[in-house]
Design a protein around this motif. Structure first.
Motif, PDB file in Angstrom:
ATOM      1  N   SER A  19       0.752  -1.224   0.198  1.00 26.23           N
ATOM      2  CA  SER A  19      -0.050   0.103  -0.105  1.00 26.23           C
ATOM      3  C   SER A  19       0.794   1.440  -0.116  1.00 26.23           C
ATOM      4  O   SER A  19       1.912   1.430   0.507  1.00 26.23           O
ATOM      5  CB  SER A  19      -0.960   0.061   1.071  1.00 26.23           C
ATOM      6  OG  SER A  19      -0.236   0.005   2.311  1.00 26.23           O
ATOM      7  N   GLY A  20       0.236   2.386  -0.769  1.00 26.82           N
ATOM      8  CA  GLY A  20       1.180   3.442  -1.058  1.00 26.82           C
ATOM      9  C   GLY A  20       0.391   4.530  -1.151  1.00 26.82           C
ATOM     10  O   GLY A  20      -0.294   4.521  -2.106  1.00 26.82           O
ATOM     11  N   GLY A  21       0.552   5.512  -0.471  1.00 24.15           N
ATOM     12  CA  GLY A  21      -0.123   6.844  -0.823  1.00 24.15           C
ATOM     13  C   GLY A  21       0.652   7.822  -1.621  1.00 24.15           C
ATOM     14  O   GLY A  21       0.421   8.669  -1.646  1.00 24.15           O
ATOM     15  N   GLY A  22       1.745   7.363  -2.079  1.00 23.65           N
ATOM     16  CA  GLY A  22       2.531   7.941  -3.099  1.00 23.65           C
ATOM     17  C   GLY A  22       3.668   8.576  -2.140  1.00 23.65           C
ATOM     18  O   GLY A  22       4.201   8.209  -1.407  1.00 23.65           O
ATOM     19  N   THR A 497      10.891   2.629  -7.833  1.00 26.52           N
ATOM     20  CA  THR A 497      11.998   1.937  -7.209  1.00 26.52           C
ATOM     21  C   THR A 497      11.503   0.856  -6.009  1.00 26.52           C
ATOM     22  O   THR A 497      12.211   0.125  -5.372  1.00 26.52           O
ATOM     23  CB  THR A 497      12.699   3.021  -6.260  1.00 26.52           C
ATOM     24  OG1 THR A 497      12.070   3.798  -5.306  1.00 26.52           O
ATOM     25  CG2 THR A 497      13.475   4.067  -7.532  1.00 26.52           C
ATOM     26  N   GLN A 498      10.310   0.937  -5.740  1.00 27.94           N
ATOM     27  CA  GLN A 498       9.864  -0.024  -4.528  1.00 27.94           C
ATOM     28  C   GLN A 498       8.456  -0.430  -4.631  1.00 27.94           C
ATOM     29  O   GLN A 498       7.846  -1.141  -3.775  1.00 27.94           O
ATOM     30  CB  GLN A 498      10.032   0.655  -3.222  1.00 27.94           C
ATOM     31  CG  GLN A 498       9.771   0.129  -2.062  1.00 27.94           C
ATOM     32  CD  GLN A 498      10.566  -1.053  -1.684  1.00 27.94           C
ATOM     33  OE1 GLN A 498      11.828  -1.147  -2.347  1.00 27.94           O
ATOM     34  NE2 GLN A 498      10.177  -2.133  -0.968  1.00 27.94           N
ATOM     35  N   GLY A 499       7.649  -0.418  -5.757  1.00 24.80           N
ATOM     36  CA  GLY A 499       6.432  -0.856  -5.982  1.00 24.80           C
ATOM     37  C   GLY A 499       5.545  -0.086  -5.018  1.00 24.80           C
ATOM     38  O   GLY A 499       5.467   1.056  -4.650  1.00 24.80           O
ATOM     39  N   GLY A 500       4.315  -0.693  -4.730  1.00 20.41           N
ATOM     40  CA  GLY A 500       3.101  -0.174  -4.132  1.00 20.41           C
ATOM     41  C   GLY A 500       2.147   0.425  -4.870  1.00 20.41           C
ATOM     42  O   GLY A 500       1.972   0.303  -6.166  1.00 20.41           O
ATOM     43  N   ASN A 501       1.115   0.856  -4.401  1.00 14.14           N
ATOM     44  CA  ASN A 501      -0.032   1.322  -5.309  1.00 14.14           C
ATOM     45  C   ASN A 501       0.262   2.351  -6.134  1.00 14.14           C
ATOM     46  O   ASN A 501      -0.337   2.724  -7.210  1.00 14.14           O
ATOM     47  CB  ASN A 501      -1.338   1.682  -4.321  1.00 14.14           C
ATOM     48  CG  ASN A 501      -1.915   0.573  -3.718  1.00 14.14           C
ATOM     49  OD1 ASN A 501      -2.392  -0.474  -4.617  1.00 14.14           O
ATOM     50  ND2 ASN A 501      -2.303   0.402  -2.516  1.00 14.14           N
ATOM     51  N   PHE A 502       0.970   3.457  -5.434  1.00 15.09           N
ATOM     52  CA  PHE A 502       1.494   4.774  -6.336  1.00 15.09           C
ATOM     53  C   PHE A 502       2.134   4.304  -7.589  1.00 15.09           C
ATOM     54  O   PHE A 502       1.387   4.706  -8.707  1.00 15.09           O
ATOM     55  CB  PHE A 502       2.381   5.437  -5.628  1.00 15.09           C
ATOM     56  CG  PHE A 502       2.618   6.980  -6.199  1.00 15.09           C
ATOM     57  CD1 PHE A 502       2.215   7.889  -5.782  1.00 15.09           C
ATOM     58  CD2 PHE A 502       3.767   6.923  -7.130  1.00 15.09           C
ATOM     59  CE1 PHE A 502       2.360   8.959  -6.464  1.00 15.09           C
ATOM     60  CE2 PHE A 502       3.835   7.983  -7.685  1.00 15.09           C
ATOM     61  CZ  PHE A 502       3.223   9.242  -7.314  1.00 15.09           C
ATOM     62  N   PRO A 503       3.003   3.554  -7.604  1.00 12.97           N
ATOM     63  CA  PRO A 503       3.571   3.224  -9.096  1.00 12.97           C
ATOM     64  C   PRO A 503       2.749   2.169  -9.958  1.00 12.97           C
ATOM     65  O   PRO A 503       2.514   2.405 -11.048  1.00 12.97           O
ATOM     66  CB  PRO A 503       4.918   2.502  -8.877  1.00 12.97           C
ATOM     67  CG  PRO A 503       4.650   2.043  -7.378  1.00 12.97           C
ATOM     68  CD  PRO A 503       3.941   2.996  -6.653  1.00 12.97           C
TER      69      PRO A 503
END
Length: 606
Positions: A19-22, A497-503
């Protein structure tokens, strides 16, 4: 008294993978490292156990083995297991006892940078210019023709599957003659893009259940700490208008209905839906309660709908993500200014800007359990951050923390130094304008110095915007992430560089804009960490390896994905075509551009 519906706990995990909020001051953490660690450790365990057991069986075959000999093997087995596990992991302990470390297990990138810096400083050639790989693949209008084509550099033989017309109704036959079944309330959790996923899924579920969707509510999370509501981030009226005719959306539940529940949202019948719930579950379990009660609440709500859904429901996801979700006016206005300022700055050197999504914030480094070059002071600091943010989660007896294994498995966030070395090795010249999408970098005063040496034209939202322009966004991680998202969306190339929802959302959005293609650089981190620990490697050899890595990333970026069976790792958010192709729009329609923005794209299309 409200009827309490059947509760389905399932796995009950409300947070989605990576999970990533960017980019925010409080970035979203990656998933717990436990599953991949257990997987890798278990492989080592199986190998060690298998060898030990084979040897034991070989020596004991045929009988006649004395108890003393068997006892000796029983003592030996744990030693073999422990030594094999440590050899699989490598790292500081192996170095202490004189064993060779597993290649890539130890962070030595700072040593490699010191070794390579004289060559990097003098080497300003850009292979990307010669091979025309630097520019993103823009759609070019053919003269005297209404068709569009890709730049010859980005042509490939695979065609996007021809699309059927977009469905003009989301109602399934069972709902054709009936009115709405009731009101659907969802509570989205996570950062900006996890919330985005929840919103798209909420619209899809509303269409599936023939429900009236109430504007989604956002949970306040102790990591993201953003109290923003839907209207603070998205254009609420545009959202409702775009979905009109497909799903009815309202801002509030009617007062007379809420009186039934004493105006308390927590009294509304609530479902705890398991992750990736199927269409049959919603129709069989949720729909009857919705129809009976007239209102239901699903909380938490993130990845609560399977990827494999009927076409007219999948269409709702596409329509929501690429049309209905438009950032609010304050965000769009400042984002457009930042894009234009990056265009202006990059044009001074005759280039176009590249965006980098850097996940090297304090929270991210702590949660990854990776070790960098800070020594004992870094360890003490990271232990403190982990304890403060996750309260004993990393001290549980069942949690094994192996930084070396994390690194060789590609689970460690790339440091700013590593990103800079990678890009210079790939051929990006030092006058390339870089937009850094990130929150507050961990120990920025130290970690950003080498990146700035390699790329002096480095910019962030903080450096591009004036303090007055940025003031309304400070302290709101999702709004700051929305600024980063927009600037990255229109960059010439995007580096993740690290995956997640943002990319993942960003890659999908860029694919949607450019007909299935996206100039995204996804480094092979497992390969990269091995190279960055090899002190015998020359700068020329490193460049050759980076060019090969870039070629592979470009090849994947040019590929139009084949129609595949959807699972948890493949979605219309990352691979929107062909499923979302019927609503495709020209690139310039997502933000109303000013003349500078238009000129930039017109020049790119020549």
């Amino acid at each position: 008294m409200a009827m309490k519906p059947k509760t389905h706990n399932g796995n009950g995990n409300s947070s989605d993978n990576n999970s990533g909020g960017g980019s925010s001051s409080s970035p979203s953490p990656p998933p717990s490292p436990s599953p991949p660690l257990r997987s890798s450790v278990s492989q080592c365990r199986r190998r060690v156990r298998s060898k030990a057991q084979s040897q034991l069986l070989k020596d004991s075959f045929g009988g006649g083995i004395l108890f003393r000999r068997n006892l000796r093997y029983l003592v030996l087995l744990p030693l073999l297991y422990l030594s094999g596990l440590l050899m699989c992991v490598g790292g500081p302990f192996s170095a202490l006892v004189g064993w060779p470390t597993t290649p890539g297990a130890v962070y030595r990138s700072h040593d490699m940078f010191r070794k390579f810096w004289p060559r990097i400083h003098s080497d300003n050639s850009s292979v990307l210019e010669v091979r025309s790989l630097f520019w993103v693949f823009h759609l070019v209008a053919e003269e005297n023709a209404g068709k569009e084509k890709l730049s010859s550099v980005w042509k490939n033989k695979r065609r996007v599957k021809e699309q059927k017309p977009c469905p003009n109704s989301t109602a399934s036959p069972r709902f054709e003659s009936s009115g709405p079944s009731g009101y659907l309330i969802v509570e989205a959790n996570g950062g900006l893009n996890q919330q985005r996923s929840a919103i798209c899924n909420a619209v899809a579920v509303a269409g599936l259940l023939n429900a009236i969707l109430v504007i989604p509510r956002f949970d306040f999370h102790n990591v993201w700490r953003d109290p923003s509501e839907f209207r603070d981030i998205y254009d609420e009226d545009h959202f409702i208008a775009t979905l009109e005719g497909y799903v009815k959306v309202v801002k509030e539940v009617p007062e007379e209905l809420m009186l039934k529940y004493e105006n308390n949202i927590t009294n509304v019948p609530s479902f705890h839906v398991q992750a990736w719930a199927s269409v049959s579950y919603y129709l069989g379990e949720v729909y009857p309660v919705l129809q009976q009660q007239g209102i239901i609440r699903i909380a938490p709500f993130a990845n609560r709908l399977a990827m494999n859904v009927p076409p007219h429901i999948q269409f709702l996801r596409c329509l929501t993500n690429y049309e209905a979700l438009r950032f609010s006016a304050p965000i769009s206005t400042l984002a457009k200014k930042l894009v234009n300022r990056m265009i202006e700055k990059s044009s001074r050197t005759g280039r176009k800007y590249v965006s980098v999504h850097l996940r090297f914030e304090e929270d991210m480094v702590a949660f990854s359990c990776c070790v960098y070059d800070g020594g004992e002071a870094e360890k003490i600091e990271m232990d403190s951050v982990r304890e403060k943010g996750w309260r004993g989660k990393f001290k549980r007896k069942d949690r094994i923390i192996l930084p070396g294994l994390n690194r060789i498995n590609g689970k460690c966030p790339l440091s700013p130094l590593e990103v800079g070395m990678m890009l210079r090795g790939m051929g990006f010249a030092n006058d390339t304008s870089i937009y850094l999408a990130s929150g507050k970098i961990y120990r920025a005063e130290r970690h950003l110095v080498p990146l700035l040496k390699m790329f002096p034209h480095l910019h962030t939202k903080e450096s591009l915007a004036t303090p007055d322009e940025l003031a309304p966004f400070v302290g709101y991680s999702s709004r700051l992430a929305a600024l980063d998202y927009t600037v990255c969306l229109f960059s010439e190339a995007f580096v993740t560089t690290q995956g997640g929802n943002f990319p993942h959302f960003l890659m999908g959005h860029r694919r949607f804009l450019y007909g299935g293609h996206a100039k995204t650089i996804i480094p092979d981190k497992r390969r990269l960490v091995v190279l960055l620990q090899d002190m015998g490697l020359s700068w020329k050899d490193f460049k050759d390896q980076m060019k090969e890595m870039l070629n592979e990333s470009d090849r994947k970026g040019m590929m139009v994905p084949r129609v595949r069976k959807f699972n948890r790792k493949t979605s219309v958010y990352t691979h929107p075509l062909p499923e979302c192709g019927c609503i495709q729009r020209p690139p310039n329609t997502l933000i109303i551009p000013n003349s500078t923005f238009l000129n930039y794209h017109q020049k790119s299309m020549r």
